[in-house]
Design an enzyme around this catalytic site. Structure first.
Site, mmCIF file in Angstrom:
data_model
loop_
_atom_site.group_PDB
_atom_site.id
_atom_site.type_symbol
_atom_site.label_atom_id
_atom_site.label_comp_id
_atom_site.label_asym_id
_atom_site.label_seq_id
_atom_site.Cartn_x
_atom_site.Cartn_y
_atom_site.Cartn_z
ATOM 1 N N HIS A 230 0.841 -1.194 0.000
ATOM 2 C CA HIS A 230 0.000 0.000 0.000
ATOM 3 C C HIS A 230 0.881 1.250 0.000
ATOM 4 O O HIS A 230 2.011 1.234 0.492
ATOM 5 C CB HIS A 230 -0.894 0.018 1.233
ATOM 6 N N GLU B 17 0.874 3.887 1.774
ATOM 7 C CA GLU B 17 1.335 4.295 3.101
ATOM 8 C C GLU B 17 2.533 3.474 3.548
ATOM 9 O O GLU B 17 3.500 4.013 4.097
ATOM 10 C CB GLU B 17 0.231 4.119 4.154
ATOM 11 N N CYS C 149 -6.324 1.706 5.975
ATOM 12 C CA CYS C 149 -6.865 0.411 6.380
ATOM 13 C C CYS C 149 -6.212 0.004 7.705
ATOM 14 O O CYS C 149 -5.304 0.684 8.197
ATOM 15 C CB CYS C 149 -6.578 -0.638 5.304
ATOM 16 N N CYS D 78 -2.291 -0.513 7.547
ATOM 17 C CA CYS D 78 -1.532 0.736 7.474
ATOM 18 C C CYS D 78 -1.618 1.513 8.782
ATOM 19 O O CYS D 78 -0.630 2.103 9.224
ATOM 20 C CB CYS D 78 -2.020 1.570 6.298
#
Length: 160
Positions: free
Chosen positions: A46, A48, A76, A79
């Site tokens: 992801h 992040e 999410c 993260c």
């Protein structure tokens, strides 16, 4: 957030869900990330996570005390957990995520006072621009899926 949007556009150009992130330390952008789980064959790819890893390498410490993370989509659980462990000071996000967002949309992990570190949260920054990028991406994907299915049905009918 504008720089996070640039990263989101880069993710989209690579065929990824358009999410981008940047880490800011002492008023300077020190790291960025574009969503890349498909490209990297990595479920933790992801935006992040990529930005946090890059920032930790730049600062030479997995603790990112004093850093802010700007991301185009509400984080999410994975993260958010990484942000807690990294000791991020603040997360600023654009669009809410009604399916996996944990800054208030589905859950609010950031409001859990039992956790040993607390991250300040601010949502809705450039919300419309962030949401529009995601909406356009998924609309185009649905159209492409529809055209593939429709094309297959026409081929099948012609061959019959």
């Amino acid at each position: 957030m504008g720089l996070a949007l640039v990263q989101a556009e880069a993710a989209q150009a690579a065929g990824e869900v358009p999410v981008g992130a940047v880490v800011v330390y002492q008023g300077e952008v020190i790291a960025s990330g574009a969503n890349a789980p498909i490209t990297m064959h990595d479920p933790s790819g992801h935006a992040e996570m990529i930005a946090l890893r890059a920032a930790a390498n730049i600062l030479g410490n997995y603790r990112l005390t004093g850093c802010s993370l700007y991301v185009t989509l509400e984080p999410c659980a994975m993260c958010a957990g990484a942000m807690f462990h990294a000791r991020i000071q603040e997360v600023i996000y654009g669009a809410p995520d009604p399916k996996t967002g944990v800054a208030g949309s589905v859950l609010d992990l950031f409001a859990n006072k039992q956790l040993n570190h607390h991250v300040a949260v601010r949502g809705g920054v450039l919300k419309e621009s962030c949401a529009r990028l995601l909406q356009d991406f998924f609309h185009a994907r649905r159209q492409a899926d529809h055209q593939r299915k429709h094309g297959l049905n026409q081929d099948h009918q012609i061959k019959s």
